[in-house]
Motif scaffolding. Structure first.
Motif, PDB file in Angstrom:
ATOM      1  N   PHE A  22      15.342  -2.912  -7.912  1.00  0.00           N
ATOM      2  CA  PHE A  22      14.607  -4.015  -7.294  1.00  0.00           C
ATOM      3  C   PHE A  22      13.667  -3.505  -6.209  1.00  0.00           C
ATOM      4  N   ASP A  23      14.064  -2.456  -5.508  1.00  0.00           N
ATOM      5  CA  ASP A  23      13.210  -1.890  -4.468  1.00  0.00           C
ATOM      6  C   ASP A  23      11.924  -1.319  -5.051  1.00  0.00           C
ATOM      7  N   ARG A  71       7.110  -3.850  -7.081  1.00  0.00           N
ATOM      8  CA  ARG A  71       6.028  -4.084  -6.116  1.00  0.00           C
ATOM      9  C   ARG A  71       4.845  -4.668  -6.860  1.00  0.00           C
ATOM     10  N   ARG A  94       6.336  -8.789  -0.256  1.00  0.00           N
ATOM     11  CA  ARG A  94       7.702  -8.738  -0.772  1.00  0.00           C
ATOM     12  C   ARG A  94       8.681  -8.369   0.320  1.00  0.00           C
ATOM     13  N   GLU A  95       9.937  -8.753   0.089  1.00  0.00           N
ATOM     14  CA  GLU A  95      11.007  -8.292   0.958  1.00  0.00           C
ATOM     15  C   GLU A  95      12.277  -8.115   0.129  1.00  0.00           C
ATOM     16  N   GLN A  96      13.014  -7.084   0.475  1.00  0.00           N
ATOM     17  CA  GLN A  96      14.260  -6.780  -0.215  1.00  0.00           C
ATOM     18  C   GLN A  96      15.284  -7.866   0.115  1.00  0.00           C
ATOM     19  N   THR A 138      21.783  -9.001  -5.093  1.00  0.00           N
ATOM     20  CA  THR A 138      20.695  -8.120  -4.684  1.00  0.00           C
ATOM     21  C   THR A 138      19.461  -8.457  -5.499  1.00  0.00           C
ATOM     22  N   VAL A 190      14.826  -9.059  -4.985  1.00  0.00           N
ATOM     23  CA  VAL A 190      13.611  -8.994  -4.190  1.00  0.00           C
ATOM     24  C   VAL A 190      12.984 -10.378  -4.162  1.00  0.00           C
ATOM     25  N   ARG A 214      11.790 -15.270  -6.631  1.00  0.00           N
ATOM     26  CA  ARG A 214      13.006 -14.483  -6.407  1.00  0.00           C
ATOM     27  C   ARG A 214      13.477 -13.862  -7.721  1.00  0.00           C
ATOM     28  N   SER A 231      16.682 -11.610  -8.962  1.00  0.00           N
ATOM     29  CA  SER A 231      17.971 -11.165  -8.430  1.00  0.00           C
ATOM     30  C   SER A 231      19.063 -11.135  -9.489  1.00  0.00           C
TER      31      SER A 231
END
Length: 126
Positions: A22-23, A26, A32-34, A45, A47, A58, A60
């Motif tokens: 997920f990190d 982009r 974006r934010e984790q 978990t 993004v 979202r 996840s």
């Protein structure tokens, strides 16, 4: 190492791989934010993207444990509308649950760029 310790180590490794995938998600035009949080007997978990029009998207996966089962789910949502919604799958085997988790991460991550491009295109058409 006993079987419970091996299972816990396997779960930690799977959580790490999921968060890393997920990190890597982009998009050059979307903020974006984790997203990672723990709840009793589970975690989520992913993004969270914020589109230029303010809507949030979202991506996840979630992993939870009840008394005898492990539960794995995954989703991609724009606001409350599902873009990808994987049914919650349950199993009594930690090894099967980890395999389900890996599959769900792939199914949520793989269409992400295309879905974000479509949402951005919708914004520019209006």
């Amino acid at each position: 190492m006993d079987s419970e310790s091996r299972a816990a180590a396997g779960l930690l490794a799977a959580m790490s791989r999921a968060a890393a995938m997920f990190d890597e998600l982009r998009h050059p035009f979307v903020r974006r934010e984790q997203l990672t949080y723990f709840q009793p007997a589970g975690w989520t978990t992913g993004v969270l993207f914020t589109l230029p029009d303010g809507r949030t998207v979202r991506f996840s996966v979630s992993f939870a444990h009840s008394e005898t089962f492990f539960h794995v789910s995954g989703e991609a949502l724009v606001e409350e509308r599902a873009l990808v919604e994987l049914p919650t799958k349950s199993t009594g085997s930690i090894h099967e649950a980890l395999a389900l988790l890996e599959g769900h991460v792939g199914e949520v991550v793989s269409p992400a760029r295309r879905l974000l491009d479509q949402l951005l295109e919708e914004i520019t058409e209006t």
